[in-house]
Design an enzyme around this catalytic site. Structure first.
Site, short mmCIF file in Angstrom:
data_model
loop_
_atom_site.label_atom_id
_atom_site.label_comp_id
_atom_site.label_asym_id
_atom_site.label_seq_id
_atom_site.Cartn_x
_atom_site.Cartn_y
_atom_site.Cartn_z
N ASP A 18 -11.35 -0.04 1.08
CA ASP A 18 -11.70 -1.43 0.77
C ASP A 18 -11.66 -2.32 2.01
O ASP A 18 -11.17 -1.92 3.06
CB ASP A 18 -10.77 -1.99 -0.32
N ASN A 71 0.69 -4.44 -9.54
CA ASN A 71 0.11 -4.48 -10.89
C ASN A 71 -0.63 -3.17 -11.20
O ASN A 71 -1.41 -3.10 -12.14
CB ASN A 71 -0.84 -5.68 -11.03
N HIS A 106 -2.84 -1.61 -9.24
CA HIS A 106 -4.20 -1.44 -8.69
C HIS A 106 -4.23 -0.33 -7.64
O HIS A 106 -3.24 -0.04 -6.98
CB HIS A 106 -4.80 -2.75 -8.18
N GLU A 145 -8.57 -3.87 -9.67
CA GLU A 145 -7.57 -4.64 -10.41
C GLU A 145 -7.54 -4.23 -11.89
O GLU A 145 -8.48 -3.58 -12.37
CB GLU A 145 -7.92 -6.13 -10.29
C1 GLP Z 1 -3.60 -3.86 -1.08
C2 GLP Z 1 -4.59 -2.73 -0.80
C3 GLP Z 1 -4.22 -1.46 -1.51
C4 GLP Z 1 -2.75 -1.18 -1.30
C5 GLP Z 1 -1.91 -2.29 -1.90
C6 GLP Z 1 -0.42 -2.07 -1.72
O1 GLP Z 1 -3.94 -4.67 -2.15
N1 GLP Z 1 -5.93 -3.07 -1.10
O2 GLP Z 1 -5.03 -0.41 -1.04
O3 GLP Z 1 -2.41 0.04 -1.89
O4 GLP Z 1 -2.25 -3.49 -1.25
O5 GLP Z 1 -0.02 -2.43 -0.44
P1 GLP Z 1 1.38 -2.07 0.20
O6 GLP Z 1 1.32 -0.62 0.52
O7 GLP Z 1 1.45 -2.92 1.42
O8 GLP Z 1 2.40 -2.39 -0.80
#
Ligand code: GLP
Length: 234
Positions: free
Chosen positions: A62, A128, A130, A135
């Site tokens: 993404d 949440n 995702h 989402e």
């Molecule tokens: C973002 C990214 C995800 C990631 C998530 C969790 O929203 N788009 O790909 O898995 O955050 O991030 P973190 O690993 O920093 O908790």
């Protein structure tokens, strides 16, 4: 789902490197990559390793809409800093969050994913539930699409920005079907704030309300967790 509990992210990175080595030995040519703090230790370990990725391409999950590649909060920048500038690879692909025509950029990205096929997908998970930026409520058959980020994700990701108002409200994300098309998947989750999402992903119902629950249907998923992230697992 195979669940592996580790003491910390360094151990988690070693477990993931071993899986990566096996997949490369079996002929893996394309890695699906993720940003966020969860895979950081894995990238550090990968950079420090002698694993050869010169014949391997990467396709990221993404990118925020509207951030330039040079913006330190963009996922292009994150990947450059954490992996690409340290490790030679055959090619790197990320969604073009600056495209004038985002719908076309999404379609082009799907063609790219189809052409390459993803051998091993790296994932984190949002609080949440995702995955990528898919989402709650996202269709399991979704492909690359423009996402309106939820207030909870904007809040969670605001820690990387100076001000909450600076967090983009949209992103381009690989869809759930694209993620599920990967031959193998590794998901990292660390910390108590991920415990609820992990419990729902592993033992909750299969529901679009918890996007990561779709992984229950995938034949080759390894979930790497620390103790805190396992705290709500039965
Ligand atoms: C973002 C990214 C995800 C990631 C998530 C969790 O929203 N788009 O790909 O898995 O955050 O991030 P973190 O690993 O920093 O908790």
């Amino acid at each position: 789902m195979k669940i592996i509990t580790v003491n910390n992210q360094f151990q988690g990175a070693e477990v993931a490197l071993d899986i990566l080595k096996d997949k490369l030995a079996e002929g893996a040519k394309t890695l699906g990559l993720a940003t966020g703090s969860s895979p950081e230790a894995f990238y550090r370990a990968l950079v420090a390793s002698n694993i050869d990725l010169t014949q391997v391409a990467s396709i990221n999950l993404d990118e925020y809409v509207g951030l330039s590649k040079e913006n330190p909060q963009s996922y292009h920048y994150f990947m450059e800093q954490h992996l690409f500038k340290h490790k030679a690879m055959k090619a790197h692909f990320l969604p073009d969050g600056q495209a004038r025509d985002l719908e076309k950029a999404a379609k082009d990205y799907d063609h790219l994913i189809e052409q390459h096929g993803i051998d091993l997908q790296i994932l984190g998970i949002g609080r949440n539930g995702h995955i990528g930026f898919n989402e709650p409520g996202t269709d399991f058959s979704s492909q690359t699409h423009v996402v309106n980020l939820t207030p909870s994700t904007i809040e969670a990701n605001s820690r990387f920005f100076d001000r909450k108002e600076d967090v983009p409200t949209q992103a381009l994300s690989m869809g759930i079907a694209s993620i599920m098309s990967a031959k193998s998947i590794i998901l990292f989750a660390y910390g108590a704030e991920k415990a609820e999402a992990i419990a729902a992903m592993v033992q909750g119902p299969l529901t679009t309300e918890l996007p990561a629950s779709v992984l229950q249907e995938h034949p080759d998923v390894t979930v790497i967790l620390d103790e805190a992230a396992t705290s709500l697992l039965k």
